[in-house]
Design an enzyme around this catalytic site. Structure first.
Site, PDB file in Angstrom:
ATOM      1  N   LYS A   7       0.286   0.619   5.760  1.00  0.00           N
ATOM      2  CA  LYS A   7       1.695   0.989   5.873  1.00  0.00           C
ATOM      3  C   LYS A   7       1.930   1.754   7.176  1.00  0.00           C
ATOM      4  O   LYS A   7       1.184   2.680   7.494  1.00  0.00           O
ATOM      5  CB  LYS A   7       2.114   1.853   4.692  1.00  0.00           C
ATOM      6  CG  LYS A   7       3.561   2.325   4.717  1.00  0.00           C
ATOM      7  CD  LYS A   7       3.875   3.140   3.471  1.00  0.00           C
ATOM      8  CE  LYS A   7       5.309   3.638   3.478  1.00  0.00           C
ATOM      9  NZ  LYS A   7       5.548   4.652   4.531  1.00  0.00           N
ATOM     10  N   THR A  43      -1.475   4.879   4.415  1.00  0.00           N
ATOM     11  CA  THR A  43      -0.322   5.208   5.250  1.00  0.00           C
ATOM     12  C   THR A  43      -0.801   5.723   6.595  1.00  0.00           C
ATOM     13  O   THR A  43      -1.570   6.686   6.665  1.00  0.00           O
ATOM     14  CB  THR A  43       0.572   6.249   4.566  1.00  0.00           C
ATOM     15  OG1 THR A  43       1.126   5.678   3.380  1.00  0.00           O
ATOM     16  CG2 THR A  43       1.717   6.673   5.477  1.00  0.00           C
TER      17      THR A  43
END
Length: 426
Positions: free
Chosen positions: A260, A163
């Site tokens: 992400k 992320t």
């Protein structure tokens, strides 16, 4: 009690919005605020929702298909529908947390995304759902990250998600709600005014024996697991990663790898360059830089640019099956959901998460019926009206890639489905 909480007799809810209402009625106000809030003004999470409504369907009135196919694969994993669980931190709005979510996802035939900042260990979650993707932030030393990857691999994680879209925001206009470091009697006492208003929530935690609120997936080889804020402190003190760092992470993992947090075309191309197998077009649910455009506005241009080189997923604002259909029509392979399943968890635990997944499946199927399609693979831009100025083309320089990057794109890695996940890190 049924007059106050009528859903006690009818636990099924018919919309994700109703799940949100029930979560608000069940959870203490500060806990609910932690779920609903975005950074600063909160404009981005609202745009994540509102943007979907700007895309208008163009349904047919006859020629509908009697059977529809909703299944697909995500990074080589078969799923019953193009929806997977996005990793969100500290799902301890109920004691069973991520394990309940993982079981619900398994029961509905889809993938569980587990956060490094989760309240349950990867071993328990992967045991509840064999198709678990483990999410890692760039936090701590490389040795610590290698240990976490090996632990996730040993637990059975099928893919790694890094992320990259939670790095900047430092506040919210209405203030950040306090989260206790441990769910003990002291914390309950401090939250007593809220607990009195939410007796069912308080009783749920008392029955569970007041487990600690820690980040077990960031536990070092020796010593206790850090509290959530202890883990957050480590992350905030770790220098942010470069693209070379992310490439190292991908190589160290060796299996299916997703980046992400992409909203720009140039970043999507860099993800291709480092050998990522998938990207998630996401603004972290509005918890990153406020006034970043809705993820769905950025999806189409990014999918057009790199969709033939890796899998593109959308994460942000999905509340209905029709939203899923729109994302697929703009080039997404699947969507990731966050707040939607958290509302289900708050409303009715594991069953509530299953309820949310059922609603999305039914809504997607309804969209296919109305559009006259027999498969999600037939969805396209021809299925709805895209207003002028809807899409956001961010980071498209129009310049050719460097020779080394261009060479990587000409010789892509073997598809994730054809590569073994197992690998021993040296």
């Amino acid at each position: 009690m049924s007059k106050i909480w009528p859903w006690v007799k009818n636990p099924w809810f018919e919309t994700v919005l109703e799940a949100q209402r029930r979560s608000k009625a069940f959870l203490p106000p500060s806990v609910y605020a932690a779920l609903v809030a975005g950074s600063e003004r909160g404009r981005t999470p609202q745009d994540n929702l509102d943007a979907f409504a700007e895309l208008e369907f163009a349904p047919h009135v006859a020629g509908h298909q009697p059977e529809r196919e909703l299944s697909t694969t995500i990074l080589g994993i078969p799923v019953s529908m193009p929806v997977m669980i996005s990793p969100t931190g500290v799902q301890a709005i109920r004691p069973e947390g991520e394990v309940a979510v993982a079981r619900a996802a398994a029961n509905r035939g889809t993938i569980m995304g587990l956060s490094s900042f989760a309240s349950k260990p990867v071993e328990e979650v992967a045991a509840a759902n064999e198709n678990t993707f483990f999410q890692m932030y760039w936090t701590g030393t490389r040795d610590a990250m290698l240990q976490r990857m090996e632990r996730a691999r040993a637990a059975g994680a099928k893919a790694l998600i890094t992320t990259t879209d939670w790095s900047f925001s430092i506040g919210r206009d209405w203030g950040s709600p306090a989260i206790p470091e441990r769910m003990d009697f002291a914390a309950l006492y401090k939250m007593a005014p809220e607990g009195v208003l939410r007796p069912s929530w308080t009783l749920t935690w008392l029955k569970a024996g007041l487990p600690d609120l820690t980040a077990p997936n960031l536990k070092p080889p020796s010593g206790p697991a850090p509290t959530f804020f202890g883990a957050y402190g480590e992350w905030s003190q770790t220098p942010p990663p470069s693209w070379e760092d992310l490439e190292w992470l991908r190589e160290a993992w060796g299996g299916p790898f997703m980046v992400k947090g992409i909203t720009r075309i140039d970043d999507a191309k860099r993800a291709v360059d480092i050998g990522a197998d998938a990207i998630s077009v996401s603004n972290h649910g509005g918890n990153n830089l406020d006034t970043t455009p809705a993820a769905i506005r950025c999806l189409g241009p990014i999918a057009d640019a790199v969709g033939d080189q890796l899998e593109v997923l959308l994460d942000g604002g999905v509340r209905r099956g029709g939203d899923v259909a729109k994302a697929l029509a703009l080039g997404a392979r699947a969507v990731m959901i966050g707040r939607a399943y958290l509302w289900g968890l708050g409303a009715n635990g594991q069953t509530g998460v299953e309820n949310v997944l059922d609603l999305l499946r039914m809504g997607l199927d309804s969209a296919l019926i109305g559009l006259g399609h027999k498969s999600i693979s037939e969805l396209s831009r021809d299925d709805f009206h895209i207003p002028e100025g809807f899409e956001r083309v961010l980071g498209d320089t129009g310049e050719p890639a460097p020779d080394s990057a261009a060479e990587k794109r000409r010789t892509p890695r073997k598809p994730a489905a054809e590569r073994p996940v197992e690998k021993t890190i040296q």
